[in-house]
Design an enzyme around this catalytic site. Structure first.
Site, mmCIF file in Angstrom:
data_model
loop_
_atom_site.group_PDB
_atom_site.id
_atom_site.type_symbol
_atom_site.label_atom_id
_atom_site.label_comp_id
_atom_site.label_asym_id
_atom_site.label_seq_id
_atom_site.Cartn_x
_atom_site.Cartn_y
_atom_site.Cartn_z
ATOM 1 N N LYS A 65 -12.756 15.427 -0.201
ATOM 2 C CA LYS A 65 -13.835 15.928 -1.061
ATOM 3 C C LYS A 65 -14.264 17.312 -0.598
ATOM 4 O O LYS A 65 -14.454 18.230 -1.411
ATOM 5 C CB LYS A 65 -15.027 14.960 -1.035
ATOM 6 C CG LYS A 65 -16.191 15.385 -1.908
ATOM 7 C CD LYS A 65 -17.312 14.360 -1.869
ATOM 8 C CE LYS A 65 -18.484 14.783 -2.763
ATOM 9 N NZ LYS A 65 -19.560 13.768 -2.774
ATOM 10 N N GLY A 83 -23.712 13.083 1.514
ATOM 11 C CA GLY A 83 -24.741 12.198 2.049
ATOM 12 C C GLY A 83 -25.102 12.583 3.467
ATOM 13 O O GLY A 83 -25.569 13.683 3.738
ATOM 14 N N SER A 94 -8.689 -1.298 11.379
ATOM 15 C CA SER A 94 -9.485 -0.085 11.153
ATOM 16 C C SER A 94 -10.587 0.074 12.181
ATOM 17 O O SER A 94 -11.185 -0.913 12.639
ATOM 18 C CB SER A 94 -10.103 -0.142 9.750
ATOM 19 O OG SER A 94 -11.086 0.862 9.577
ATOM 20 N N LYS A 141 -11.716 -6.286 7.132
ATOM 21 C CA LYS A 141 -10.710 -5.832 8.095
ATOM 22 C C LYS A 141 -10.735 -6.676 9.376
ATOM 23 O O LYS A 141 -9.696 -6.944 9.978
ATOM 24 C CB LYS A 141 -10.917 -4.346 8.426
ATOM 25 C CG LYS A 141 -10.347 -3.391 7.396
ATOM 26 C CD LYS A 141 -8.828 -3.430 7.367
ATOM 27 C CE LYS A 141 -8.226 -2.389 6.453
ATOM 28 N NZ LYS A 141 -6.749 -2.452 6.404
ATOM 29 N N GLU A 179 -13.389 0.991 11.440
ATOM 30 C CA GLU A 179 -14.616 0.520 10.786
ATOM 31 C C GLU A 179 -14.999 -0.879 11.271
ATOM 32 O O GLU A 179 -16.139 -1.307 11.082
ATOM 33 C CB GLU A 179 -14.444 0.516 9.263
ATOM 34 C CG GLU A 179 -14.460 1.896 8.627
ATOM 35 C CD GLU A 179 -15.853 2.512 8.558
ATOM 36 O OE1 GLU A 179 -16.841 1.759 8.518
ATOM 37 O OE2 GLU A 179 -15.943 3.749 8.542
ATOM 38 N N GLY A 217 0.816 -1.210 0.000
ATOM 39 C CA GLY A 217 0.000 0.000 0.000
ATOM 40 C C GLY A 217 0.850 1.260 0.000
ATOM 41 O O GLY A 217 0.448 2.296 0.534
ATOM 42 N N LEU A 268 -1.251 -8.629 -3.425
ATOM 43 C CA LEU A 268 -1.680 -9.262 -2.173
ATOM 44 C C LEU A 268 -2.555 -10.486 -2.398
ATOM 45 O O LEU A 268 -2.730 -11.299 -1.487
ATOM 46 C CB LEU A 268 -2.434 -8.244 -1.303
ATOM 47 C CG LEU A 268 -1.576 -7.204 -0.577
ATOM 48 C CD1 LEU A 268 -2.459 -6.159 0.087
ATOM 49 C CD2 LEU A 268 -0.675 -7.860 0.450
ATOM 50 N N TYR A 303 -16.117 -3.807 3.720
ATOM 51 C CA TYR A 303 -14.758 -3.381 4.072
ATOM 52 C C TYR A 303 -14.470 -3.695 5.547
ATOM 53 O O TYR A 303 -13.431 -4.270 5.884
ATOM 54 C CB TYR A 303 -14.600 -1.879 3.826
ATOM 55 C CG TYR A 303 -13.340 -1.290 4.400
ATOM 56 C CD1 TYR A 303 -12.124 -1.412 3.727
ATOM 57 C CD2 TYR A 303 -13.348 -0.595 5.608
ATOM 58 C CE1 TYR A 303 -10.956 -0.858 4.251
ATOM 59 C CE2 TYR A 303 -12.196 -0.046 6.141
ATOM 60 C CZ TYR A 303 -11.007 -0.179 5.462
ATOM 61 O OH TYR A 303 -9.864 0.353 5.988
ATOM 62 N N HIS A 355 -7.948 8.886 9.748
ATOM 63 C CA HIS A 355 -6.776 9.758 9.701
ATOM 64 C C HIS A 355 -6.648 10.300 8.280
ATOM 65 O O HIS A 355 -6.758 9.575 7.308
ATOM 66 C CB HIS A 355 -5.518 9.025 10.150
ATOM 67 C CG HIS A 355 -5.323 7.687 9.528
ATOM 68 N ND1 HIS A 355 -6.123 6.596 9.826
ATOM 69 C CD2 HIS A 355 -4.442 7.242 8.610
ATOM 70 C CE1 HIS A 355 -5.730 5.553 9.122
ATOM 71 N NE2 HIS A 355 -4.711 5.920 8.367
#
Length: 327
Positions: free
Chosen positions: A194, A213, A127, A155, A129, A8, A57, A151, A181
């Protein structure tokens, strides 16, 4: 000279981490997917001291080959399909790269280490998330994981696989549970960048509005440059472990907008923002806020850049960038 391999390498974390390791005297290698990767030139320009190696990967054999060439003492697995919204569109690929990719690099590391598992240390980018439908506020290392996106699910798989390799093989494998981050190097598909790009363009008269959103979602936002230091500190510890890395503050999208427009010297952000249901997540993560007290206690790590400073940094960068593009 210590040697590090970063998967990455083309992302914001990979670039900041490469700069940090080079400054500490490491020989740094970066894994890059595909010979015609569009970010190849960006990496070459930003961190020219990094040796780039082609690998994938999803292909264990390519990872074994890359490890044989780079002979790392530290491996930082930052590679993933990291845009959460996209994971609903392609859950299978997200699972293969972000989830099973962790297993592949762990197994390649085990094979590379052979009889001396201690010769290489491994970092996995977990993460916030993973917490998803949060079961505890703030979230800690022991908080139950309840992911709300493909996702996040991927993770979680990678996180527990890292723990399993640590417990099964004695591998020095640590996971950093990093909360959101950001930085001027963040991709424009992420809401922070954005917003900062759009605010800069509105300030310069290049666009009229931002379409977003959910404005109520709350996140714990820090500076990516601070967070990569925590990654490095984890691999300097005598024992591997898992750490939450966060600021301990939460801010809504509305607060992000207010800070960004203020940094550009613009009036009420409500005059420029429109909501569109197509940007809503199928299953929203409403509140993320981390407790990084373990990282502060064990690693001696604390974030340096505040939320207002981070937003101002990003807006200033995009004002400069957009002025140059508009010429």
């Amino acid at each position: 000279m210590p040697r590090a391999l970063i998967t990455g390498i083309t992302g914001q974390d990979g670039l900041y981490l490469a700069e940090l390791l080079l400054s500490k005297g490491y020989e740094v290698f970066g894994l890059i997917r595909g010979q015609n990767n569009p970010k190849y030139d960006l990496v070459r320009k930003t961190v020219p001291g990094v040796t780039l190696l082609t690998g994938d990967l999803t292909d264990v054999s390519s990872l074994v080959r890359v490890l044989g060439i780079s002979r790392p003492t530290e491996i930082y697995n930052l590679g993933a399909i990291s845009f959460v919204a996209y994971s609903w569109e392609n859950a299978s690929m997200t699972s293969d790269v972000t989830g099973k990719g962790v297993l592949n690099i762990l197994e390649a590391t085990r094979l590379y280490a052979g009889d001396d598992i201690s010769k290489v240390r491994f970092y996995q980018a977990s993460s916030s998330e993973m917490f998803g439908k949060v079961q505890q506020v703030p979230q800690r290392e022991e908080t139950l994981l309840w992911p709300r996106s493909p996702y996040g699910v991927a993770k979680v798989f990678g996180h527990y696989m890292t723990i399993n390799y640590r417990e099964s093989y004695g591998m020095h494998a640590s996971s950093g549970i990093l909360f959101n981050h950001e930085s001027p190097r963040r991709g424009p598909e992420f809401v922070t960048r954005k917003v900062s790009q759009a605010v800069a363009r509105i300030k310069l008269g290049l666009q009229n509005e931002i379409v977003l959103g959910n404005l109520d979602a709350k996140r714990d936002w820090g500076f990516a440059g601070d967070y990569v230091e925590a990654m490095w500190l984890m691999l300097q510890q005598p024992e591997a472990d898992d750490y939450v890395i966060s600021t301990g503050e939460t801010h809504s999208i509305e607060e992000l907008l207010a800070a960004a427009f203020a940094a550009a010297g613009l009036d009420d952000w409500r005059n420029y923002v429109r909501q569109d249901p197509k940007y809503m997540r199928p299953a929203e993560v409403d509140l993320l806020i981390g407790d990084a007290s373990k990282a502060q206690r064990v690693l001696g790590w604390k974030p340096k850049v505040s939320f207002p400073e981070l937003v101002a940094m990003m807006v200033e960068n995009d004002l400069t960038e957009q002025r140059l593009l508009a010429k």
